[in-house]
Design an enzyme around this catalytic site. Sequence first.
Site, PDB file in Angstrom:
ATOM      1  N   GLU A  15      31.102  37.668  44.807  1.00 16.89           N
ATOM      2  CA  GLU A  15      31.611  37.862  43.444  1.00 16.89           C
ATOM      3  C   GLU A  15      32.890  38.655  43.583  1.00 16.89           C
ATOM      4  O   GLU A  15      32.881  39.827  43.962  1.00 16.89           O
ATOM      5  CB  GLU A  15      30.579  38.599  42.585  1.00 16.89           C
ATOM      6  CG  GLU A  15      30.886  38.558  41.102  1.00 16.89           C
ATOM      7  CD  GLU A  15      31.812  39.669  40.656  1.00 16.89           C
ATOM      8  OE1 GLU A  15      32.998  39.369  40.408  1.00 16.89           O
ATOM      9  OE2 GLU A  15      31.375  40.812  40.547  1.00 16.89           O
TER      10      GLU A  15
ATOM     11  N   CYS B 139      35.924  43.697  36.986  1.00 12.95           N
ATOM     12  CA  CYS B 139      36.338  42.373  37.464  1.00 12.95           C
ATOM     13  C   CYS B 139      36.324  41.356  36.340  1.00 12.95           C
ATOM     14  O   CYS B 139      37.176  40.462  36.272  1.00 12.95           O
ATOM     15  CB  CYS B 139      35.448  41.922  38.614  1.00 12.95           C
ATOM     16  SG  CYS B 139      33.697  41.776  38.188  1.00 12.95           S
TER      17      CYS B 139
END
Length: 460
Positions: free
Chosen positions: A234, A267
């Site tokens: 990720e 993020c």
Amino acid sequence: MFLTEKQLVSISPANGSIIGNIPVSSHDEIRKKVLLAHKAANEWKSFGAGRRSEILRPLMESFRQNQEEIAQMTSRETGKPISESRADLMGDFAYLDDFLNNGKKYIEDEVVFRDESAVHRIIYEPRGVVACIVPWNYPFGNFIWSVIPNLVAGNTVILKHSEECPLTARFLEHILLALKGLPEGVFSAIYGDAEEGAFLVEQNLDMIWFTGSSAVGRDLAAIAGRKQIRAILEMGGSNPAIILDDAPLDCIEKVYRSRFANCGQVCDATKRLLVHMSLFDKVVESLVQRVDDIIIGDPMCEKTDLGPLVSMRQLKILESQVNDAIMKGATLLAGGKRPEGFSGSYFAPTILTNINKNMRIWHEEVFGPVLPVVSFRDDDEAVQLANDTPYGLGAAIYSQNIARARHIAGRIDAGCIDINNGCHWQPCTPFGGFRASGMGLEHGRHGFQELCRVKVVAEG
């Protein structure tokens, strides 16, 4: 954070003071922990998901009993406002609860074919020894999201948490290792910076589970490919938010929260705002007014809305990105500099317009409280701008016409898309991105099954 000889020193981003230190893991220690994880793997696998979940279940109460200390340690080490740290834990407990209560169900055997002469069964088996490497922006959340699903799925775990929050990581490690019935080697943690992480991933592993930058993720993908092991990555994002000409006016507050929570160090945050030209001036004016109300301050103060960035290194990267934009013609409407009166790694919330594609804030991930705002003429241009990025983690669309918003969502090259007040962050909902934003999924049934080998048993 800085390293002395064999010590990892935790530094307050708010004022530069030393919070504490932890010994850096030696290469010999890392080797031994990987070996212990292999020795424990078969026994842990044999317990089954139900028993494993029951061994881990007391963690809920242990973490709840220590939640204030976890929140305060998080804020001291990362600069996150204490109100955010406390709120984060509430959401993280929901994930822990789901993993413990539903993990077994997510990886139950499946019968995919049956007739009078045969049964085909899918069995989800643990992969084995997993290195989990996670960042500092959600110290407790990243611990829960990485470690707990792997343990429930039957993997053994060596955790490398970020060098920016070693004291928080050590505290969480001690709570987990206090569990009764947890075999030695099922879970361990190592401490250090990139050097120790690089050494860990070259050991005898069965999977790498990583959250962090796209640059590091690409390196880990190459290592996993060479070793022929699974990697779940990720990575970064540059999420667009699209405000269509019929957007509900209350969307400004959600855009604000999506960009400036955790000082913009998320993020999955909104990092580029695309606004229909008919609403552009009004939206920009509202955002400038909103950020003017932000209280910048000590992360330990209840009234603080925005604390410092996690480190001076991160501050310098952000300053260079903003200065590059201004030098190339961006208009600065708010912020753009370090606020006066602070000695730590603070940066004022920033709004920029007149953006072009040559600017770093357009094509790089921006990890801080900076929002570039761009106008568009029609839906086609909005989609083109949204997809004009190497990333593909998430996006948001604001419109009162849900059919129109769904159609645009289908054209955006991203893994998780919110419409209006929708929020994809639920424990049962898979999370992951496309392209430079990663490979694989986390959470829910899809995320749990990523942690397993799929074995087919055909009975006849």
